[in-house]
Write a protein that holds these residues in place. Structure first.
Motif, PDB file in Angstrom:
ATOM      1  N   GLY A  10      -4.604  -4.640   6.551  1.00 53.81           N
ATOM      2  CA  GLY A  10      -3.842  -4.818   7.778  1.00 53.81           C
ATOM      3  C   GLY A  10      -3.799  -3.535   8.568  1.00 53.81           C
ATOM      4  O   GLY A  10      -4.587  -2.613   8.334  1.00 53.81           O
ATOM      5  N   CYS A  11      -2.875  -3.504   9.499  1.00 49.92           N
ATOM      6  CA  CYS A  11      -2.729  -2.301  10.313  1.00 49.92           C
ATOM      7  C   CYS A  11      -2.026  -1.215   9.494  1.00 49.92           C
ATOM      8  O   CYS A  11      -1.594  -1.450   8.367  1.00 49.92           O
ATOM      9  CB  CYS A  11      -1.988  -2.612  11.614  1.00 49.92           C
ATOM     10  N   HIS A  12      -1.866  -0.055  10.057  1.00 48.25           N
ATOM     11  CA  HIS A  12      -1.295   1.059   9.293  1.00 48.25           C
ATOM     12  C   HIS A  12       0.201   0.904   9.051  1.00 48.25           C
ATOM     13  O   HIS A  12       0.701   1.185   7.969  1.00 48.25           O
ATOM     14  CB  HIS A  12      -1.578   2.386  10.019  1.00 48.25           C
ATOM     15  N   CYS A  13       0.933   0.424  10.048  1.00 38.31           N
ATOM     16  CA  CYS A  13       2.398   0.376   9.914  1.00 38.31           C
ATOM     17  C   CYS A  13       2.886  -0.887   9.207  1.00 38.31           C
ATOM     18  O   CYS A  13       4.062  -0.981   8.865  1.00 38.31           O
ATOM     19  CB  CYS A  13       3.064   0.520  11.283  1.00 38.31           C
ATOM     20  N   GLY A  14       2.017  -1.859   9.015  1.00 38.39           N
ATOM     21  CA  GLY A  14       2.411  -3.062   8.282  1.00 38.39           C
ATOM     22  C   GLY A  14       2.801  -4.247   9.154  1.00 38.39           C
ATOM     23  O   GLY A  14       3.118  -5.316   8.631  1.00 38.39           O
ATOM     24  N   ASN A  15       2.774  -4.072  10.468  1.00 36.94           N
ATOM     25  CA  ASN A  15       3.109  -5.189  11.364  1.00 36.94           C
ATOM     26  C   ASN A  15       2.113  -6.338  11.210  1.00 36.94           C
ATOM     27  O   ASN A  15       2.482  -7.505  11.207  1.00 36.94           O
ATOM     28  CB  ASN A  15       3.143  -4.681  12.814  1.00 36.94           C
ATOM     29  N   ILE A  16       0.829  -5.995  11.113  1.00 33.41           N
ATOM     30  CA  ILE A  16      -0.220  -7.003  10.908  1.00 33.41           C
ATOM     31  C   ILE A  16      -0.712  -6.868   9.476  1.00 33.41           C
ATOM     32  O   ILE A  16      -1.172  -5.798   9.067  1.00 33.41           O
ATOM     33  CB  ILE A  16      -1.407  -6.795  11.884  1.00 33.41           C
ATOM     34  N   PHE A  78      -4.862  -5.672  18.322  1.00 36.97           N
ATOM     35  CA  PHE A  78      -4.330  -4.342  18.027  1.00 36.97           C
ATOM     36  C   PHE A  78      -2.850  -4.423  17.692  1.00 36.97           C
ATOM     37  O   PHE A  78      -2.109  -5.225  18.280  1.00 36.97           O
ATOM     38  CB  PHE A  78      -4.433  -3.430  19.267  1.00 36.97           C
ATOM     39  N   CYS A  79      -2.413  -3.561  16.802  1.00 35.48           N
ATOM     40  CA  CYS A  79      -0.983  -3.357  16.612  1.00 35.48           C
ATOM     41  C   CYS A  79      -0.533  -2.340  17.658  1.00 35.48           C
ATOM     42  O   CYS A  79      -1.132  -1.268  17.782  1.00 35.48           O
ATOM     43  CB  CYS A  79      -0.702  -2.824  15.216  1.00 35.48           C
ATOM     44  N   LYS A  80       0.513  -2.681  18.422  1.00 36.96           N
ATOM     45  CA  LYS A  80       0.982  -1.765  19.468  1.00 36.96           C
ATOM     46  C   LYS A  80       1.694  -0.549  18.890  1.00 36.96           C
ATOM     47  O   LYS A  80       1.780   0.479  19.536  1.00 36.96           O
ATOM     48  CB  LYS A  80       1.971  -2.500  20.396  1.00 36.96           C
ATOM     49  N   THR A  81       2.228  -0.688  17.670  1.00 39.72           N
ATOM     50  CA  THR A  81       2.966   0.429  17.094  1.00 39.72           C
ATOM     51  C   THR A  81       2.041   1.510  16.556  1.00 39.72           C
ATOM     52  O   THR A  81       2.191   2.681  16.884  1.00 39.72           O
ATOM     53  CB  THR A  81       3.897  -0.068  15.957  1.00 39.72           C
ATOM     54  N   CYS A  82       1.062   1.108  15.751  1.00 41.89           N
ATOM     55  CA  CYS A  82       0.233   2.134  15.097  1.00 41.89           C
ATOM     56  C   CYS A  82      -1.168   2.233  15.686  1.00 41.89           C
ATOM     57  O   CYS A  82      -1.916   3.146  15.331  1.00 41.89           O
ATOM     58  CB  CYS A  82       0.175   1.896  13.586  1.00 41.89           C
ATOM     59  N   GLY A  83      -1.538   1.322  16.562  1.00 43.35           N
ATOM     60  CA  GLY A  83      -2.804   1.455  17.289  1.00 43.35           C
ATOM     61  C   GLY A  83      -4.052   1.025  16.548  1.00 43.35           C
ATOM     62  O   GLY A  83      -5.153   1.190  17.068  1.00 43.35           O
TER      63      GLY A  83
END
Ligand SMILES: [Zn+2]
Length: 143
Positions: A10-16, A78-83
């Motif tokens: 997933g994305c880096h921050c865990g949102n996705i 894209f995750c808006k938080t971690c890009g």
């Protein structure tokens, strides 16, 4: 049908977050680099398995960005938080198809060296969609 492997990423921050069910182990995963200007700038490398199943969980659905360009037939998510950009989806004939960015696999350290490079620039839209239907992951479940 149960697959042998359930690759998390997933994305880096865990949102996705995703789980990729496939019979392909991480060291055998083929990663393709598209040579278009976006993919070269992004440094993304993609994989898919037409027999695979992709479960995608998006915790904050307002916090993603779906980027479209060129033929506008694919959403670069894209995750808006971690890009980071874990996946691309494409809606074709009422079904969602996807490819994963292998850089967003949690076990990406197990990937073999050597990217396969492809240029799809000359491909017509209908050929592009036909290729995705054949090669991309055809079973996506969003949570
Ligand atoms: Zn994130």
């Amino acid at each position: 049908m149960t697959k042998k492997h359930h690759h998390k990423g997933g994305c880096h921050c865990g949102n996705i977050h995703f789980i990729f069910d496939t019979d392909i182990a991480v060291p055998k995963i083929i990663h393709r680099c598209c040579t278009c200007r976006f993919c070269r700038k992004q440094g993304a490398r993609y994989t898919s398995d037409p027999k695979g199943i992709l479960n995608v969980t998006i915790s904050e659905k307002d916090n993603i960005n779906c980027y479209r360009f060129g033929h506008k037939t694919a959403d670069f998510i894209f995750c808006k938080t971690c890009g980071t950009m874990p996946l691309i989806t494409s809606e074709i004939d009422g079904n969602t198809y996807a490819v994963l960015n292998v850089n967003c696999l949690n076990n990406n350290g197990q990937l073999q060296d050597g990217d396969q490079k492809f240029s799809y620039d000359a491909e017509k839209t209908e050929d592009r969609l036909a290729r995705r239907k054949k090669r991309w992951i055809g079973k996506i479940v969003f949570h």
